[in-house]
Design a protein around this motif. Sequence first.
Motif, short mmCIF file in Angstrom:
data_model
loop_
_atom_site.label_atom_id
_atom_site.label_comp_id
_atom_site.label_asym_id
_atom_site.label_seq_id
_atom_site.Cartn_x
_atom_site.Cartn_y
_atom_site.Cartn_z
N THR A 152 -9.57 -1.80 -7.04
CA THR A 152 -8.72 -1.33 -5.95
C THR A 152 -7.73 -2.42 -5.56
OG1 THR A 152 -10.17 -2.13 -4.18
CG2 THR A 152 -10.65 0.06 -5.09
N TYR A 176 0.78 -1.23 0.00
CA TYR A 176 0.00 0.00 0.00
C TYR A 176 0.82 1.29 0.00
CZ TYR A 176 -4.19 -2.78 0.78
OH TYR A 176 -5.22 -3.69 0.63
N GLU A 205 -13.30 4.25 0.23
CA GLU A 205 -12.40 5.13 -0.51
C GLU A 205 -11.04 4.46 -0.66
OE1 GLU A 205 -11.36 8.76 -2.45
OE2 GLU A 205 -13.29 7.96 -1.80
N PRO A 206 -10.51 4.37 -1.88
CA PRO A 206 -9.19 3.75 -2.05
C PRO A 206 -8.11 4.55 -1.33
CG PRO A 206 -10.32 4.02 -4.16
CD PRO A 206 -11.09 4.80 -3.16
N ARG A 249 -16.42 6.05 0.37
CA ARG A 249 -16.46 7.02 -0.72
C ARG A 249 -17.53 8.08 -0.45
NH1 ARG A 249 -15.92 3.03 -6.05
NH2 ARG A 249 -14.41 1.60 -5.09
N PHE A 275 -7.35 4.15 -7.82
CA PHE A 275 -7.85 2.99 -8.55
C PHE A 275 -6.73 2.42 -9.43
CE2 PHE A 275 -11.70 5.57 -7.83
CZ PHE A 275 -12.42 4.63 -7.09
N GLU A 300 -15.44 -2.99 -0.93
CA GLU A 300 -14.50 -2.10 -1.59
C GLU A 300 -15.20 -1.12 -2.53
OE1 GLU A 300 -10.88 -1.72 -1.81
OE2 GLU A 300 -11.01 -2.65 0.17
N GLY A 327 -16.43 3.97 -9.70
CA GLY A 327 -15.11 3.61 -9.19
C GLY A 327 -14.39 2.68 -10.11
#
Length: 290
Positions: A254, A85, A233-234, A160, A240, A229, A251
Amino acid sequence: MPVLAIPFPVIDPVLVSIGPFAIRWYALAYIVGLVGGWLYARRLAATERLWGPLKRPTPADLDDLLVYVALGVVLGGRLGYVLFYDLKQYLEHPLDILAVWRGGMSFHGGFLGAVLGIFLLARSRKLSVLAMFDVAAAVAPIGLFLGRLANFVNGELWGRAAPDFPYAMVFPNGGPLPRHPSQLYEAFAEGLLLFVAVTIAVRLFGFRRPGLVSAVFAIGYALARTVCEFFREPDPQLGFLLGTKIAALGGGLTMGMLLCVPLFIAGVILLIAAASGRTRPRLTLERAAA
């Protein structure tokens, strides 16, 4: 802001603070999840009908398993977050890797760390590796549920933007727009619903078909996480992936979705093998005969 938008219930992430010593909800969730899972695992191990001819773990085995899994979850979870990440950030500031109290744990990394710990313990005690995976899978949703609640208390990993959703929340660090409380969605799906699914599998099949409960967990988690997911929110440093856009949901793909693909595939393969009886050992001995 929608009339029915819910203000975020600001909760101090520190439960108790005495001088420089602080107990945080985030750490407490991990501790309670591990201890609660350990107690439930001891109960499952003591229920003879669930095991059939398989060698059951002793209370001492499960005591040691708690240590193995705790180390695997914490070390694997942190390492997984760093690698999957935010690798660039941690390469620039390597000491931040140790700051686990700020959050930043990967389920998939913790999962792999726990798998390694369970494998090592099971092999050293001559227990069925897959059956021990099943025990861990039966109790894991407890920790997942508490962990997602801790994410909510921390006001992190929010959903989101959903300005038209009447029960969205305005998170302190999430900007002015109301957002999906996706942490609560995940607590429900990955915690409560998944616990029900694996509990049904345990009640129906016990651990007599090694790997079956683990397969249910892997498939169930992959599906639950993927659905959630779409509302989460990513991570801002990733956004994305692969340029995939799903117009209907605003979206795309992810990292969480991507990491669930091999987990789902492994779960399906394991489910087929366990259901067909291929994972059953040819000869199993009780501890007393060992």
